[in-house]
Design an enzyme around this catalytic site. Structure first.
Site, PDB file in Angstrom:
ATOM      1  N   CYS A 268       0.848  -1.188   0.000  1.00  0.00           N
ATOM      2  CA  CYS A 268       0.000   0.000   0.000  1.00  0.00           C
ATOM      3  C   CYS A 268       0.889   1.246   0.000  1.00  0.00           C
ATOM      4  CB  CYS A 268      -0.905  -0.010   1.224  1.00  0.00           C
ATOM      5  SG  CYS A 268      -1.799   1.534   1.509  1.00  0.00           S
TER       6      CYS A 268
ATOM      7  N   CYS B  67       0.450   3.575   3.014  1.00  0.00           N
ATOM      8  CA  CYS B  67       1.055   2.945   4.190  1.00  0.00           C
ATOM      9  C   CYS B  67       2.574   2.985   4.086  1.00  0.00           C
ATOM     10  CB  CYS B  67       0.582   1.496   4.316  1.00  0.00           C
ATOM     11  SG  CYS B  67      -1.212   1.291   4.398  1.00  0.00           S
TER      12      CYS B  67
END
Length: 455
Positions: free
Chosen positions: A380, A383
């Site tokens: 991600c 993230c």
């Protein structure tokens, strides 16, 4: 879920009641209380200091242009395993800045650390001290080698990987437009990241079993036999993990429709991660580690004050009045950090045999360096962005804590190459990472209120 190795003291009060569904629902005050292990400080002092004094000033600083734009390389390949694919979730996307969105002063490499005048003096000084002072007839190859050695000295102080700002793959990201929040990124790929961190790089005792299955919680011991340094390192990583989980619970996607998205506090998600009954007693330990992490990064800010007090250090964006105002605000925050009455005493670390202490320090430095590299394995992108920033910020804090001698020498070394330096990447990550920890402490207050209403 992760487990903590130090004993839990002054545990929070647990109250229960039975719901119609037949299971016992735990109402848990998230106000863990009392003294923290390995510290002279207590939770209540930190809450009061952070929420009432430091948090508002820090948030104002982080909204300034100097700190909101962070340069990062998000397309590095994972160095440890073959990643299946990048996350396809739309909330995982990161929107980089176009060149005209970033102030010219930030984009100019000559202002990463110093003013233009200081840079010129710095360059002349480095040439004199590192090249000419050795031999004016050095070959070009030797000159380059010496500069490489100088760069190596800087790298040897670092606890984390710092992305090359000059890399064509690096891009500026507006942190305010790409906030850290729940993206839906979970499952085996996410668990592989945390398991790699805990199992391979965290000095986790053999008595602690951290399973891939987050729904099983074998008991953990108090970390008997661990030296204070390894125990502290484990608590830092646990605290960082707790902080990230608080952010995700506080900015959770509550509503997703074609006309709007609503983000907010998800009490259920928070309880799954921190409720003592739902985590086999681990939740309160995780939050205590968050407070421990806060103390470590707060101490680093206090010790970095002499560096930022140097006349040549400017938060340069090309807007003199704003730059000066934000430099003054930064110094005010650092002075406030220094005034905290119950600082962590880092002299308790690496205080044994000199050779053993040096080896242990290097082991910890390399372990944290490895953790920062694992961030390039996060699928991600959002993230990955915040993971890289927060690990880099903590790594910078550790660099500061273990560079006290070099920092103290700064005022008398103006005619030499400074033995301690921070580049813009490190400065921005240091303050933003602490901003995340400060926000987590503040969000605990919000969750306490919400849990009380829910009760």
């Amino acid at each position: 879920m992760f487990h903590q190795v130090v004993s839990q003291c002054f545990c929070c009060l647990m109250l229960g009641r039975t719901l119609d569904s037949g299971f016992t629902r735990t109402f848990w005050s998230v106000a863990v209380t009392g003294n923290l292990d390995d510290c002279a400080c207590d939770v209540e002092t930190i809450d009061s200091f952070n929420n009432d004094q430091l948090f508002p000033k820090l948030q104002a600083l982080l909204e300034s242009d100097y700190f909101r734009f962070y340069k990062v390389t998000l397309n590095k390949p994972c160095p440890f395993w073959t990643s299946s694919s990048h996350c396809g979730l739309r909330d995982c996307a990161v929107k980089p800045c176009s060149p005209n969105e970033v102030p010219e002063g930030i984009r100019s490499p000559s202002h990463n650390k110093y003013s233009a005048e200081a840079n010129e003096q710095q360059e002349e000084c480095e040439k004199t001290n590192h090249l000419g002072a050795v031999d004016v007839s050095l070959s070009e190859e030797t000159r380059e080698a010496l500069l490489d050695w100088s760069k190596y000295d800087d790298e040897a102080q670092r606890f984390c990987v710092v992305d090359d700002e000059d890399s064509p793959d690096s891009q500026y990201v507006d942190l305010l437009l790409n906030p850290e929040r729940f993206t839906g990124y979970k499952g085996p790929e996410a668990w592989q990241i945390w398991n790699s961190i805990y199992e391979e790089n965290c000095f986790k005792p053999y008595t602690v079993k951290r399973p891939l299955n987050p729904n099983s919680f074998p008991s953990s011991s108090g970390g008997e036999g661990q030296c204070v340094e390894k125990r502290a390192f484990y608590r830092l990583i646990s605290g960082l993990h707790a902080s990230i989980n608080i952010h995700l619970s506080a900015r959770y996607l509550l509503q997703d429709s074609w006309f709007q998205k609503k983000w907010g506090h998800n009490i259920s998600e928070f309880k799954v991660r921190f409720d003592s009954e739902l985590t086999a007693g681990e939740g309160p330990k995780r939050l205590r580690n968050l407070y421990f992490l806060y103390l470590i990064e707060l101490r680093a800010l206090a010790k970095a004050l002499p560096f930022f007090q140097q006349h040549g250090i400017r938060l340069y964006t090309g807007r003199p009045e704003e730059d000066q105002k934000h430099k003054e605000l930064l110094l005010e925050i650092l002075q406030l950090a220094k005034s905290f009455p119950l600082h962590f005493d880092e002299t308790s670390l690496f205080a044994g045999d000199e050779k053993e202490a040096a080896k242990l320090r290097e082991d910890i430095r390399l372990s944290f360096l490895n953790i920062s590299r694992i961030m390039d394995c996060v699928d991600c992108f959002k993230c990955r962005l915040w993971g890289k920033l927060q690990t880099q910020g903590l790594g910078t804090a550790l660099k500061i804590l273990f560079s006290e001698r070099q920092i103290k020498a700064l005022p008398v070394s103006s005619d030499h190459r400074p033995s301690f330096q921070l580049n813009r990447q490190e400065i921005v990550s240091l303050l933003n990472a602490f901003g995340r920890i400060s926000t987590s402490i503040r969000e605990l207050k919000n969750f306490r209120s919400l849990l009380a209403e829910d009760w």
